[in-house]
Design a protein around this motif. Structure first.
Motif, PDB file in Angstrom:
ATOM      1  N   ASN A 230       0.816  -1.212   0.000  1.00 44.16           N
ATOM      2  CA  ASN A 230       0.000   0.000   0.000  1.00 44.16           C
ATOM      3  C   ASN A 230       0.851   1.264   0.000  1.00 44.16           C
ATOM      4  OD1 ASN A 230      -2.339  -1.516   0.056  1.00 44.16           O
ATOM      5  ND2 ASN A 230      -2.690  -1.239   2.250  1.00 44.16           N
ATOM      6  N   ALA A 231       1.928   1.222   0.778  1.00 40.78           N
ATOM      7  CA  ALA A 231       2.748   2.411   0.913  1.00 40.78           C
ATOM      8  C   ALA A 231       4.114   2.040   1.445  1.00 40.78           C
ATOM      9  CB  ALA A 231       2.084   3.424   1.841  1.00 40.78           C
TER      10      ALA A 231
ATOM     11  N   ALA B 289       6.406   9.544   3.213  1.00 40.76           N
ATOM     12  CA  ALA B 289       5.724   8.337   2.772  1.00 40.76           C
ATOM     13  C   ALA B 289       5.334   8.474   1.316  1.00 40.76           C
ATOM     14  CB  ALA B 289       4.487   8.069   3.626  1.00 40.76           C
TER      15      ALA B 289
ATOM     16  N   SER C 130       2.784   6.357  -1.561  1.00 44.94           N
ATOM     17  CA  SER C 130       1.795   5.312  -1.762  1.00 44.94           C
ATOM     18  C   SER C 130       2.081   4.545  -3.040  1.00 44.94           C
ATOM     19  CB  SER C 130       0.389   5.906  -1.813  1.00 44.94           C
ATOM     20  OG  SER C 130       0.185   6.609  -3.018  1.00 44.94           O
ATOM     21  N   SER C 131       1.334   3.473  -3.235  1.00 47.96           N
ATOM     22  CA  SER C 131       1.494   2.682  -4.445  1.00 47.96           C
ATOM     23  C   SER C 131       1.107   3.458  -5.697  1.00 47.96           C
ATOM     24  CB  SER C 131       0.656   1.400  -4.355  1.00 47.96           C
ATOM     25  OG  SER C 131      -0.710   1.695  -4.149  1.00 47.96           O
ATOM     26  N   SER C 132       0.315   4.503  -5.527  1.00 44.80           N
ATOM     27  CA  SER C 132      -0.052   5.365  -6.637  1.00 44.80           C
ATOM     28  C   SER C 132       0.898   6.556  -6.783  1.00 44.80           C
ATOM     29  CB  SER C 132      -1.486   5.868  -6.471  1.00 44.80           C
ATOM     30  OG  SER C 132      -1.624   6.626  -5.287  1.00 44.80           O
TER      31      SER C 132
ATOM     32  N   SER D  36       1.599   8.980  -4.693  1.00 48.69           N
ATOM     33  CA  SER D  36       1.347  10.192  -3.931  1.00 48.69           C
ATOM     34  C   SER D  36       2.287  10.222  -2.730  1.00 48.69           C
ATOM     35  CB  SER D  36      -0.104  10.264  -3.477  1.00 48.69           C
ATOM     36  OG  SER D  36      -0.421   9.187  -2.615  1.00 48.69           O
ATOM     37  N   THR D  37       2.709  11.405  -2.321  1.00 53.36           N
ATOM     38  CA  THR D  37       3.696  11.536  -1.262  1.00 53.36           C
ATOM     39  C   THR D  37       3.198  12.414  -0.131  1.00 53.36           C
ATOM     40  OG1 THR D  37       4.758  13.388  -2.410  1.00 53.36           O
ATOM     41  CG2 THR D  37       5.618  11.180  -2.832  1.00 53.36           C
ATOM     42  N   ASP D  38       3.819  12.214   1.020  1.00 56.25           N
ATOM     43  CA  ASP D  38       3.511  13.009   2.195  1.00 56.25           C
ATOM     44  C   ASP D  38       4.808  13.224   2.958  1.00 56.25           C
ATOM     45  OD1 ASP D  38       1.785  12.644   5.321  1.00 56.25           O
ATOM     46  OD2 ASP D  38       1.805  14.386   3.998  1.00 56.25           O
TER      47      ASP D  38
ATOM     48  N   ARG E 289       4.156  -0.974   4.166  1.00 56.37           N
ATOM     49  CA  ARG E 289       2.824  -1.343   4.624  1.00 56.37           C
ATOM     50  C   ARG E 289       2.148  -2.165   3.540  1.00 56.37           C
ATOM     51  NH1 ARG E 289      -0.697   3.068   7.534  1.00 56.37           N
ATOM     52  NH2 ARG E 289       0.757   2.375   9.174  1.00 56.37           N
TER      53      ARG E 289
ATOM     54  N   GLN F 271      -1.147  -4.904   2.354  1.00 55.67           N
ATOM     55  CA  GLN F 271      -2.550  -5.223   2.560  1.00 55.67           C
ATOM     56  C   GLN F 271      -2.689  -6.730   2.697  1.00 55.67           C
ATOM     57  OE1 GLN F 271      -4.918  -2.455   2.364  1.00 55.67           O
ATOM     58  NE2 GLN F 271      -6.092  -3.930   3.581  1.00 55.67           N
TER      59      GLN F 271
ATOM     60  N   THR G 217      -3.973  -4.310   7.537  1.00 58.33           N
ATOM     61  CA  THR G 217      -2.644  -4.084   6.993  1.00 58.33           C
ATOM     62  C   THR G 217      -1.580  -4.594   7.949  1.00 58.33           C
ATOM     63  OG1 THR G 217      -2.528  -1.848   7.930  1.00 58.33           O
ATOM     64  CG2 THR G 217      -3.380  -2.073   5.683  1.00 58.33           C
TER      65      THR G 217
END
Length: 120
Positions: free
Chosen positions: A32-33, A50, A52-54, A56-58, A98, A100, A106
Motif C-alpha cells: 500500500n505504501a 511516505a 503510496s502505491s499510486s 502520492s507523497t507526504d 505497509r 494489505q 494491513t
C-alpha cells in the motif's frame, strides 16, 4: 520471510546530503505504501516521508522541500534523498513497508535502522 535492508546512513556536516535506500525481499502481499520514519535520542519515532502505491507523497513539515522520497516498485526499493541536512535531522532512520493482508487489515514491516548524524 520478509527482510528490509537499509543503507546510506552516515555522518555529514550541516548543509550536506545523504541518500538512504531500503530494499525489501520476501513480500507476497500488495504494498500500500512505503515510508521513512526516524527516532532521535529522547524522542518518539516520527513519520518523515511516505509514498503510496499510486506515487502520492507526504512529508513532515520539518523536512518538506529538503527531502524527497521515491520508489522503484519493480525492485521493492524505497529511497530518501536528504538535502540541506540540519543537526536536528540526526536520528536513526527506519524504512517501512505497509502491505494489505485482507480488506481493512494491513501489516507493517520495518528495516533495521540506519544512523544519520549531522554535525554543526
Amino acid at each position: 520471510q520478509v527482510q528490509l535492508v537499509e543503507s546510506g546512513g552516515g555522518l555529514v556536516q550541516a548543509g550536506g546530503s545523504l541518500r538512504l535506500s531500503c530494499v525489501a525481499s520476501g513480500i507476497t502481499f500488495s504494498i500500500n505504501a512505503m515510508g521513512w520514519y526516524r527516532q532521535a535520542p529522547g524522542k518518539q519515532r516520527e513519520l518523515v516521508a511516505a509514498i503510496s502505491s499510486s506515487s502520492s507523497t507526504d512529508y513532515a513539515d520539518s523536512v518538506k522541500d529538503r527531502f524527497t522520497i521515491s520508489a522503484d516498485n519493480a525492485k521493492n526499493t524505497v529511497y530518501l534523498q536528504m538535502n540541506s541536512l540540519k543537526p536536528e535531522d540526526t536520528a536513526v532512520y527506519y524504512c517501512n513497508f505497509r502491505v494489505q493482508v485482507i480488506l481493512a487489515k494491513t501489516r507493517n514491516y520495518w528495516g533495521q535502522g540506519t544512523q544519520v548524524i549531522v554535525s554543526s
